[in-house]
Scaffold this motif. Sequence first.
Motif, mmCIF file in Angstrom:
data_model
loop_
_atom_site.group_PDB
_atom_site.id
_atom_site.type_symbol
_atom_site.label_atom_id
_atom_site.label_comp_id
_atom_site.label_asym_id
_atom_site.label_seq_id
_atom_site.Cartn_x
_atom_site.Cartn_y
_atom_site.Cartn_z
ATOM 1 N N GLN A 15 63.986 -1.296 147.739
ATOM 2 C CA GLN A 15 64.209 -2.372 146.773
ATOM 3 C C GLN A 15 64.734 -3.667 147.394
ATOM 4 O OE1 GLN A 15 66.000 -1.182 143.020
ATOM 5 N NE2 GLN A 15 65.520 0.946 143.481
ATOM 6 N N THR A 29 71.398 -0.307 143.191
ATOM 7 C CA THR A 29 70.100 0.247 142.794
ATOM 8 C C THR A 29 70.115 1.694 142.318
ATOM 9 O OG1 THR A 29 69.526 0.967 145.041
ATOM 10 C CG2 THR A 29 68.923 -1.294 144.424
ATOM 11 N N LYS A 36 63.609 4.545 145.570
ATOM 12 C CA LYS A 36 64.782 4.261 146.386
ATOM 13 C C LYS A 36 64.674 4.973 147.737
ATOM 14 C CE LYS A 36 67.612 4.732 142.223
ATOM 15 N NZ LYS A 36 66.501 4.720 141.302
#
Length: 104
Positions: A15, A29, A36
Amino acid sequence: MDDLSQVIVEIDTKQSDFVKRDYKTFEETFVNNEEKAYADYLLLDSKGDPLAIIEAKKTSKDPITGQRQAEGYADDIKKQTDISENMKIDAEKTIKLIQLNPKN
Protein backbone atom coordinates in the motif's frame (compact mmCIF):
# COMPACT_ATOMS: atom_id res chain seq x y z
CA MET A 1 22.69 4.42 11.41
CA ASP A 2 22.66 7.86 12.99
CA ASP A 3 19.41 9.22 11.51
CA LEU A 4 16.53 6.97 12.55
CA SER A 5 14.14 8.99 10.38
CA GLN A 6 15.73 7.03 7.54
CA VAL A 7 14.34 3.77 9.00
CA ILE A 8 10.69 2.83 8.64
CA VAL A 9 9.41 0.01 10.84
CA GLU A 10 6.71 -2.40 9.61
CA ILE A 11 6.41 -0.86 6.16
CA ASP A 12 3.48 -2.03 4.05
CA THR A 13 5.07 -2.72 0.67
CA LYS A 14 1.69 -3.26 -1.01
CA GLN A 15 0.00 0.00 0.00
CA SER A 16 2.99 2.35 0.11
CA ASP A 17 3.63 4.62 -2.88
CA PHE A 18 7.38 4.38 -3.42
CA VAL A 19 7.42 6.89 -6.28
CA LYS A 20 5.76 9.59 -4.16
CA ARG A 21 7.67 8.46 -1.04
CA ASP A 22 4.33 7.98 0.72
CA TYR A 23 5.29 5.13 3.02
CA LYS A 24 2.48 3.36 4.90
CA THR A 25 3.05 1.37 8.07
CA PHE A 26 1.19 -1.38 9.88
CA GLU A 27 -0.68 1.13 12.06
CA GLU A 28 -2.03 2.88 8.96
CA THR A 29 -3.13 -0.13 6.90
CA PHE A 30 -3.91 -3.09 9.14
CA VAL A 31 -7.59 -2.19 9.46
CA ASN A 32 -8.44 -1.82 5.78
CA ASN A 33 -9.37 -4.63 3.40
CA GLU A 34 -6.65 -3.99 0.79
CA GLU A 35 -3.76 -6.35 0.13
CA LYS A 36 -0.96 -6.03 2.69
CA ALA A 37 2.66 -7.12 3.08
CA TYR A 38 4.76 -5.90 6.01
CA ALA A 39 8.54 -5.78 5.88
CA ASP A 40 10.21 -5.42 9.28
CA TYR A 41 12.38 -2.47 8.23
CA LEU A 42 12.88 -0.24 5.20
CA LEU A 43 16.11 1.74 5.10
CA LEU A 44 16.03 4.96 3.09
CA ASP A 45 18.87 6.84 1.43
CA SER A 46 19.52 10.54 2.07
CA LYS A 47 16.86 11.48 -0.52
CA GLY A 48 14.22 9.28 1.13
CA ASP A 49 14.31 6.56 -1.52
CA PRO A 50 14.38 2.84 -0.63
CA LEU A 51 17.87 1.52 -0.01
CA ALA A 52 17.34 -1.85 1.69
CA ILE A 53 14.65 -4.13 3.10
CA ILE A 54 15.39 -5.99 6.32
CA GLU A 55 13.31 -8.98 7.35
CA ALA A 56 14.26 -10.23 10.82
CA LYS A 57 13.70 -13.79 12.00
CA LYS A 58 14.41 -15.67 15.20
CA THR A 59 17.40 -17.97 14.94
CA SER A 60 15.06 -20.92 15.40
CA LYS A 61 13.44 -20.05 12.04
CA ASP A 62 14.81 -21.05 8.64
CA PRO A 63 16.70 -18.00 7.30
CA ILE A 64 15.67 -18.83 3.74
CA THR A 65 12.07 -18.06 4.76
CA GLY A 66 13.14 -14.53 5.70
CA GLN A 67 15.09 -14.20 2.48
CA ARG A 68 12.07 -15.17 0.40
CA GLN A 69 9.89 -12.69 2.28
CA ALA A 70 12.43 -9.90 1.72
CA GLU A 71 12.62 -10.77 -1.97
CA GLY A 72 8.83 -10.44 -2.22
CA TYR A 73 8.95 -7.03 -0.54
CA ALA A 74 11.75 -5.93 -2.87
CA ASP A 75 9.62 -7.05 -5.84
CA ASP A 76 6.77 -4.84 -4.59
CA ILE A 77 9.14 -1.85 -4.59
CA LYS A 78 10.62 -2.73 -7.99
CA LYS A 79 7.13 -2.79 -9.55
CA GLN A 80 6.71 0.89 -8.70
CA THR A 81 10.22 2.19 -9.26
CA ASP A 82 13.22 1.79 -11.52
CA ILE A 83 15.18 0.14 -8.71
CA SER A 84 16.51 -3.22 -9.78
CA GLU A 85 20.15 -4.02 -9.10
CA ASN A 86 20.26 -2.26 -5.73
CA MET A 87 17.51 -4.45 -4.26
CA LYS A 88 19.20 -7.80 -4.99
CA ILE A 89 19.49 -10.07 -2.00
CA ASP A 90 22.62 -12.00 -1.14
CA ALA A 91 21.49 -15.17 0.64
CA GLU A 92 24.81 -15.71 2.40
CA LYS A 93 24.84 -12.17 3.85
CA THR A 94 21.18 -12.47 4.80
CA ILE A 95 21.83 -15.64 6.77
CA LYS A 96 24.81 -14.05 8.55
CA LEU A 97 22.76 -10.97 9.47
CA ILE A 98 19.90 -13.07 10.77
CA GLN A 99 22.27 -15.08 12.95
CA LEU A 100 23.79 -12.02 14.64
CA ASN A 101 21.22 -11.99 17.45
CA PRO A 102 20.98 -15.51 18.89
CA LYS A 103 18.82 -14.46 21.87
CA ASN A 104 15.57 -14.35 19.85
